[in-house]
Design a protein around this motif. Structure first.
Motif, PDB file in Angstrom:
ATOM      1  N   GLU A 212       0.815  -1.222   0.000  1.00 23.95           N
ATOM      2  CA  GLU A 212       0.000   0.000   0.000  1.00 23.95           C
ATOM      3  C   GLU A 212       0.848   1.271   0.000  1.00 23.95           C
ATOM      4  N   LYS A 213       2.025   1.175   0.620  1.00 28.47           N
ATOM      5  CA  LYS A 213       2.904   2.354   0.681  1.00 28.47           C
ATOM      6  C   LYS A 213       4.351   1.892   0.556  1.00 28.47           C
ATOM      7  N   THR A 295       6.981   6.618   5.499  1.00 25.34           N
ATOM      8  CA  THR A 295       5.955   6.489   4.460  1.00 25.34           C
ATOM      9  C   THR A 295       5.192   7.792   4.289  1.00 25.34           C
ATOM     10  N   ASP A 296       5.439   8.734   5.188  1.00 26.73           N
ATOM     11  CA  ASP A 296       4.751  10.028   5.111  1.00 26.73           C
ATOM     12  C   ASP A 296       5.797  11.137   5.063  1.00 26.73           C
ATOM     13  N   PRO A 332       8.002   9.381  -0.476  1.00 26.48           N
ATOM     14  CA  PRO A 332       7.350   8.077  -0.321  1.00 26.48           C
ATOM     15  C   PRO A 332       6.284   7.913  -1.407  1.00 26.48           C
ATOM     16  N   HIS A 334       2.478   6.366  -2.355  1.00 24.99           N
ATOM     17  CA  HIS A 334       1.219   5.784  -1.914  1.00 24.99           C
ATOM     18  C   HIS A 334       0.661   5.015  -3.096  1.00 24.99           C
ATOM     19  N   CYS A 335       0.506   3.719  -2.930  1.00 29.43           N
ATOM     20  CA  CYS A 335       0.073   2.893  -4.047  1.00 29.43           C
ATOM     21  C   CYS A 335      -1.393   3.175  -4.368  1.00 29.43           C
ATOM     22  N   ILE A 358       3.538  -2.541   3.956  1.00 31.28           N
ATOM     23  CA  ILE A 358       4.364  -1.388   3.606  1.00 31.28           C
ATOM     24  C   ILE A 358       5.692  -1.943   3.103  1.00 31.28           C
ATOM     25  N   THR A 375       1.433  -0.722  -7.791  1.00 29.73           N
ATOM     26  CA  THR A 375       1.584  -1.426  -6.522  1.00 29.73           C
ATOM     27  C   THR A 375       2.563  -2.574  -6.704  1.00 29.73           C
TER      28      THR A 375
END
Ligand SMILES: [Zn+2]
Length: 414
Positions: A212-213, A295-296, A332, A334-335, A358, A375
């Motif tokens: 997902e990330k 991831t952020d 990062p 985000h998928c 992740i 993804t």
């Protein structure tokens, strides 16, 4: 059900592993080395044999295409890399390349006819070994690396990217590589099959992870200049010890990561050098290299801002000069939630338990996510081990990953 010829695929994985700069079981394939060039030829031959048309761009990204009935439609793309760091194993990257070729063969065997083209992309130099920069091919494709910066790259023997790529038979302008430019053909989706390189799937007994990330890495170099002197003669109140300033900064990096408010923030002081590095001498200079990921992006930036404040405070208090240099900073990824959901549905249909994950290592997908919905499909890594000759995923685990890949490609291309 789609039949995957895992015996044939495993033989191909084993054969590719023998194309290496080191004897087996070690796999080393550094960009544009003899082994890398031979491995590319091996993969191209497999692609042609699978009925794919093959082209290469100016940096050596390989595009192998199964032409769909409607050539106007953007392709559904998959892919990974075949370069390997020194002393690596045979699955990292390779599973997503040879596995994709087997996915294509399997779809052909079941009589699938794509409406939308299916394209395999083999990215040049995912590993940073030669030029110190990871994901060279996908960075250029996405435009995250400009052709001007790419031309300036030199390896540690002083050879340029241009010199090495031309010697490997690649011509054309690096400016033509980016597919994010208007009017250039972007895939409709990109899905990378890859080994997890971590322990979670194995630990939980799950065959499939859906990413997902992808954490975005950043790295910094900090140079500190204090004052050296005799370890006996220089009294404590008079010292400006660059080594101790560096030690405090390394602890501040750990603190900033621990207190960021997110479990996904990681900070590592992986390089710590001081001079003159002698037992009876106060360190006059120090150099740190720090890797900071999250991831952020906002969380990562806020945490790094606290490190910078700590560097200023520590340096002022100790009377030490500092210099902070950003080596690299990638955002990062985000998928695509729709794509993740589509793969969740595929796994449910195939009866394969899957986990949303992740990716803490970065991959070409980090940059493909800037180009199109992206993804990754993870399969288990034994012991979470990778970048070592003993990295391993079983044929059964690989087979399940390819079934998911084949099915999701068929859904987008059908
Ligand atoms: Zn990889």
């Amino acid at each position: 059900m789609t039949h995957i010829d895992i015996v044939r695929l495993q033989a191909e994985i084993d054969e590719l592993a023998l194309i290496s700069e080191n004897p087996p079981p070690v796999v080393t394939r550094v960009l544009f080395s003899d082994a890398d060039v031979r491995a590319r030829a091996f993969v191209k031959a497999l692609c042609r044999d699978a009925g794919l048309s093959v082209r290469e761009d100016a940096v050596g990204n390989l595009f192998a295409r199964w032409e769909g009935a409607d050539s106007q439609l953007a392709p559904a793309a998959t892919g990974s890399h075949i370069d390997a760091i020194p002393n690596a194993g045979k699955y990292d990257g390779v599973v997503g390349v040879l596995g994709a070729i087997e996915a294509v063969r399997a779809l052909r065997r079941r009589g699938f006819k794509p409406r939308r083209s299916i394209e395999l992309i083999v990215f040049t130099a995912e590993e940073p070994t030669r030029f110190g920069i990871g994901c060279l091919g996908s960075r250029l494709l996405s435009g995250a690396l400009s052709p001007e910066k790419a031309v300036a790259l030199r390896d540690n023997e002083g050879r340029s990217l241009d010199e090495l790529r031309v010697r490997a038979g690649l011509n054309g302008e690096l400016a033509s590589v980016a597919i994010k430019e208007p009017g250039r053909p972007r895939p409709v989706v990109f899905i990378e099959l890859h080994i997890e390189q971590g322990p979670l799937l194995e630990r939980e007994g799950l065959p499939i992870g859906i990413v997902e990330k992808i954490a975005g890495p950043s790295s910094y170099r900090i140079r500190l200049t204090g004052e050296g002197g005799h370890a006996g003669a220089l009294l404590m109140p008079d010292r400006h010890d660059a080594g101790l300033a560096a030690a405090e900064i390394a602890l501040a990096v750990e603190r900033a990561a621990l207190t960021s408010g997110s479990a996904d923030t990681v900070g590592t002081t992986g390089v710590f050098r001081q001079e003159p590095n002698a037992v009876n001498s106060v360190p006059c200079a120090a150099m740190l290299e720090i890797d900071f990921r999250d991831t952020d992006l906002a969380t990562r930036n806020a945490a790094w801002t606290r490190v910078e404040a700590a560097v200023r405070e520590i340096s002022a208090r100790r009377g030490v000069q500092f210099e902070i240099e950003q080596i690299n900073a990638d955002e990062p990824a985000h998928c695509s939630p729709e794509l993740v959901e589509a793969i969740v549905a595929v796994c449910a249909d195939l009866g394969l338990p899957a986990k949303r994950m992740i990716s803490r290592a970065y991959h070409d997908s980090l940059f493909m996510a800037q180009v199109c919905p992206t993804t990754m499909i993870f399969i288990p890594s034994r012991g979470g081990v990778s970048h070592r000759p003993d990295e391993y995923s079983s044929p059964e685990q690989i087979e399940k990953g390819i079934r998911v890949l084949a099915e999701i490609l068929a859904r987008y291309a059908g």
